[in-house]
Design an enzyme around this catalytic site. Structure first.
Site, mmCIF file in Angstrom:
data_model
loop_
_atom_site.group_PDB
_atom_site.id
_atom_site.type_symbol
_atom_site.label_atom_id
_atom_site.label_comp_id
_atom_site.label_asym_id
_atom_site.label_seq_id
_atom_site.Cartn_x
_atom_site.Cartn_y
_atom_site.Cartn_z
ATOM 1 N N SER A 189 13.634 31.597 7.797
ATOM 2 C CA SER A 189 13.862 32.954 7.979
ATOM 3 C C SER A 189 12.471 33.454 7.762
ATOM 4 O O SER A 189 11.441 32.782 7.131
ATOM 5 C CB SER A 189 14.777 33.438 6.889
ATOM 6 N N TYR A 202 17.363 32.609 -2.442
ATOM 7 C CA TYR A 202 17.267 32.395 -0.885
ATOM 8 C C TYR A 202 16.144 32.402 -0.255
ATOM 9 O O TYR A 202 15.790 31.234 0.480
ATOM 10 C CB TYR A 202 17.983 33.653 -0.420
#
Ligand code: NAD
Ligand code: MG
Length: 297
Positions: A189, A202
């Site tokens: 990401s 995360y």
């Protein structure tokens, strides 16, 4: 929707506005997103780039994994679809599209945050497909929490189990079955390099995925197995509407990118196909950023 080869202005190819505030219980369903996302259902056009290949895709029911699964099948691959049991209805829609493409779809729901389930999934894939040569680790868990004081150990643990440990378990279990030419594609990401303050756990898992992939790519290169990463920016998926973002952030979601809009999962299918196919034969340890133009290291 025109196919992925149609010449278009990327700033206006998809919805340019943000999204209405909405909230689902995680993991959420693609069928309950408003508006629905585009996963290439009506637009992805295959050209035989993965003919006869055997793919395992985690998180294949919705979002980015759904786009990868549809693209793989239209390029000629049989696909095992992993997802959580609560996502059965989304997964069945993907399986129907794969079968329409004339390929085999195998529904394999399980919670890959459990080691035994993650390992068993690989065996299901090998047995059902008669082998395995594409492993696309797309499943992920993202839970936004403003204040570190409110991040529970349970959340921290589950995020790492889903995003990092499952990848380790699946790759380790798959390796004895992967022939030279096989490819592993992991999903990182923009959060790996530009972490949001409310995504501490995360974002850290996504940095771990980048680093694990670079180490693995070197280790597996002599075996002829390539390992690469796709690092998406903001994409409209159930993850974002089920606790991945604060709901009040959805009206602005994706607006910060240079292209000025959120991505649609359909725009990631070609990235996974490229890294899965032999046309990327000299690419390993690479991270393909698909993020609307945000600079990356
Ligand atoms: P999504 O909700 O459609 O997909 C995530 C999937 O992960 C779910 O469908 C679910 O099937 C699966 N999953 C979660 N926990 C699981 C578990 N314990 N066992 C099995 N499956 C599990 O959302 P998405 O945005 O398409 O997410 C796919 C990947 O893309 C994730 O790794 C996510 O971190 C990454 N990503 C997404 C964005 C974005 O903006 N949407 C940006 C960067 C990276
Ligand atoms: Mg889902």
């Amino acid at each position: 929707m025109p196919d992925q080869f149609t010449f278009t202005d990327p700033t206006t190819r998809y919805r340019t506005d943000g999204f209405p505030e909405q909230s689902q219980d995680a993991p959420g369903l693609a069928q309950d997103l408003a508006p629905r996302a585009d996963h290439g259902e009506t637009s992805y056009r295959g050209t035989g780039r993965l003919t006869g290949r055997k793919a395992l895709v985690t998180g294949a029911d919705s979002g980015i994994g759904r786009a990868a699964a549809i693209a793989f099948a239209r390029e000629g691959a049989d696909v095992v679809l992993n997802y959580l049991p609560s996502e059965q209805s989304d997964a069945e829609q993907v399986a129907a599209l794969i079968e329409e493409a004339g390929r085999k779809a195998v529904l394999a729901p399980s919670d890959i945050a459990e080691e035994s389930a993650a390992r068993a999934l690989v065996h299901t894939a090998v047995d059902e497909l008669g082998g395995l040569d594409i492993v696309a680790n797309v499943a992920g868990r993202q839970t936004y929490v403003d204040d570190l004081a409110d991040v529970t150990s349970e959340q921290f643990d589950r995020t790492f189990k889903t995003n990092v440990y499952a990848l380790f378990w699946i790759v380790q279990e798959a390796l004895p079955h992967l022939p030279a030419g096989a490819t592993i594609i992991n999903t990182s990401s923009i959060q790996a390099y530009q972490p949001s303050p409310g995504l501490v756990d995360y974002a850290t898992t996504k940095a771990a995925i980048n680093t694990m992939s670079k180490a693995l790519a070197q280790q597996l290169a002599p075996k002829g197995i390539r390992v690469n990463v796709v690092a998406p920016g903001p994409f409209w998926t159930p993850l974002q509407a089920s606790g991945g973002q604060p709901t009040e952030a959805l009206p602005e979601f994706g607006q910060e990118t240079p292209l000025g809009r959120a991505g649609q999962p359909a725009e990631l299918g070609p990235a996974y196909v490229f890294l899965a196919s032999p046309e990327s034969s000299y690419v390993s340890g690479e991270t393909l950023n698909v993020n609307g133009g945000m600079p990356t290291p």
